[in-house]
Enzyme design. Structure first.
Site, mmCIF file in Angstrom:
data_model
loop_
_atom_site.group_PDB
_atom_site.id
_atom_site.type_symbol
_atom_site.label_atom_id
_atom_site.label_comp_id
_atom_site.label_asym_id
_atom_site.label_seq_id
_atom_site.Cartn_x
_atom_site.Cartn_y
_atom_site.Cartn_z
ATOM 1 N N ASN A 23 -4.741 2.541 -29.356
ATOM 2 C CA ASN A 23 -4.845 1.098 -29.534
ATOM 3 C C ASN A 23 -6.199 0.506 -29.177
ATOM 4 O O ASN A 23 -6.497 -0.630 -29.539
ATOM 5 C CB ASN A 23 -3.753 0.388 -28.725
ATOM 6 C CG ASN A 23 -2.367 0.655 -29.274
ATOM 7 O OD1 ASN A 23 -2.212 1.370 -30.265
ATOM 8 N ND2 ASN A 23 -1.354 0.099 -28.644
ATOM 9 N N ASN A 69 -2.764 0.802 -35.603
ATOM 10 C CA ASN A 69 -3.381 0.084 -34.490
ATOM 11 C C ASN A 69 -4.783 0.579 -34.152
ATOM 12 O O ASN A 69 -5.635 -0.192 -33.713
ATOM 13 C CB ASN A 69 -2.491 0.182 -33.242
ATOM 14 C CG ASN A 69 -1.225 -0.624 -33.380
ATOM 15 O OD1 ASN A 69 -1.189 -1.615 -34.098
ATOM 16 N ND2 ASN A 69 -0.166 -0.200 -32.697
ATOM 17 N N TYR A 89 -7.006 6.082 -25.785
ATOM 18 C CA TYR A 89 -5.720 5.981 -26.464
ATOM 19 C C TYR A 89 -5.903 5.153 -27.728
ATOM 20 O O TYR A 89 -6.849 4.378 -27.870
ATOM 21 C CB TYR A 89 -4.612 5.411 -25.564
ATOM 22 C CG TYR A 89 -4.232 6.359 -24.446
ATOM 23 C CD1 TYR A 89 -3.480 7.498 -24.683
ATOM 24 C CD2 TYR A 89 -4.679 6.119 -23.144
ATOM 25 C CE1 TYR A 89 -3.158 8.383 -23.671
ATOM 26 C CE2 TYR A 89 -4.360 7.004 -22.111
ATOM 27 C CZ TYR A 89 -3.608 8.132 -22.389
ATOM 28 O OH TYR A 89 -3.305 9.015 -21.379
ATOM 29 N N TYR A 126 0.412 14.816 -26.416
ATOM 30 C CA TYR A 126 0.236 14.277 -27.769
ATOM 31 C C TYR A 126 -0.271 15.315 -28.767
ATOM 32 O O TYR A 126 -0.376 15.022 -29.953
ATOM 33 C CB TYR A 126 -0.731 13.090 -27.741
ATOM 34 C CG TYR A 126 -0.234 11.932 -26.915
ATOM 35 C CD1 TYR A 126 0.816 11.130 -27.358
ATOM 36 C CD2 TYR A 126 -0.800 11.640 -25.675
ATOM 37 C CE1 TYR A 126 1.281 10.070 -26.593
ATOM 38 C CE2 TYR A 126 -0.341 10.586 -24.902
ATOM 39 C CZ TYR A 126 0.698 9.802 -25.370
ATOM 40 O OH TYR A 126 1.158 8.756 -24.610
ATOM 41 N N ASP A 153 -4.205 9.120 -39.534
ATOM 42 C CA ASP A 153 -2.904 9.311 -40.178
ATOM 43 C C ASP A 153 -2.467 8.043 -40.896
ATOM 44 O O ASP A 153 -2.792 6.942 -40.467
ATOM 45 C CB ASP A 153 -1.856 9.681 -39.121
ATOM 46 C CG ASP A 153 -1.763 8.631 -38.031
ATOM 47 O OD1 ASP A 153 -2.717 8.515 -37.232
ATOM 48 O OD2 ASP A 153 -0.744 7.895 -37.978
ATOM 49 N N HIS A 194 0.378 11.343 -35.096
ATOM 50 C CA HIS A 194 -0.672 10.368 -34.809
ATOM 51 C C HIS A 194 -1.997 11.038 -34.443
ATOM 52 O O HIS A 194 -3.020 10.355 -34.361
ATOM 53 C CB HIS A 194 -0.210 9.469 -33.655
ATOM 54 C CG HIS A 194 -0.422 8.004 -33.895
ATOM 55 N ND1 HIS A 194 -0.637 7.451 -35.146
ATOM 56 C CD2 HIS A 194 -0.466 6.946 -33.032
ATOM 57 C CE1 HIS A 194 -0.782 6.145 -35.040
ATOM 58 N NE2 HIS A 194 -0.698 5.817 -33.767
#
Length: 215
Positions: free
Chosen positions: A66, A112, A64, A14, A91, A19
């Site tokens: 969420n 989220n 993560y 990532y 973001d 994100h």
């Protein structure tokens, strides 16, 4: 104590994605302050520095995106941090690529991570810095877009955005969110106005060049 949270997803796969711009801002900020963000606690990793007699904690959730609220609420409760001392960096697809906005409060929008934080805190009344990543092309999936990486053409804009967000953090800690909004948001408007004022001259120059060619 102030708590500055950058949002993103843990894992090398990532790194550099849209994100993860919140993580990248904290990496830049921690480098400037000469600290590391490595202490594992409350579903995240943290690092602390002191400035102007104040203690500032930088935090990256490791749940993560969420479930970012687990980390934020955990740190807020454990260290008894007042809500007005929380600042979240993330973001935002509703801002143009490279735009930076400081806000005193607001909804989660389509994000989220922010939705999780608001849910766990039970209150949206906290400050945030939104970093624009632009919108995906029509027909493109949002998830693929935010988990994609910036093209080279956007590198400079995003590097400048990260530095601008870091300035926003410094102002927030020292002088509060109102002054951070005034300085960061107004600066962007001034830059846009300056750019707009240049356009007629650029057009005139182009017309002059065309005229010279025709002569």
């Amino acid at each position: 104590m102030h708590l500055i949270v950058g949002l993103g997803n843990i894992g090398k796969e990532y790194d550099g994605t849209r994100h993860n711009i919140g993580f990248e801002t904290l990496d830049y900020l921690s480098g400037k302050k000469g600290i590391t963000i490595t202490k594992k606690e409350q579903h995240g990793v943290t690092g602390v520095y002191r400035e102007d007699g104040q203690k500032i904690m930088l935090a990256k959730p490791t749940t993560y995106m969420n479930n970012s609220g687990l980390c934020v609420a955990g740190l807020m409760n454990f260290y008894d941090i007042p809500l007005e001392n929380l600042l979240v960096i993330y973001d935002d697809i509703d801002l143009a690529t490279g735009d930076v906005r400081v806000r005193q409060r607001g909804s989660a929008g389509t994000h989220n991570g922010m939705r999780s934080i608001i849910q766990h805190l039970g209150n949206p009344e906290f400050s945030r810095i939104r970093i624009g990543i632009g919108r995906p092309r029509l027909g493109s999936e949002l998830v693929h877009y935010v988990l994609g990486r910036f093209p080279k053409s956007e590198f400079t804009a995003m590097e400048n955005a990260v530095m601008e967000a870091a300035k926003g953090v410094d102002i927030f800690v020292k002088d509060g969110v109102d002054l951070a909004m005034n300085r960061i948001n107004v600066r962007k408007k001034a830059d846009q106005k300056k750019h707009a004022e240049k356009k007629p001259d650029e057009k005139k120059t182009a017309e002059s060049n065309e005229l010279e060619k025709s002569e």
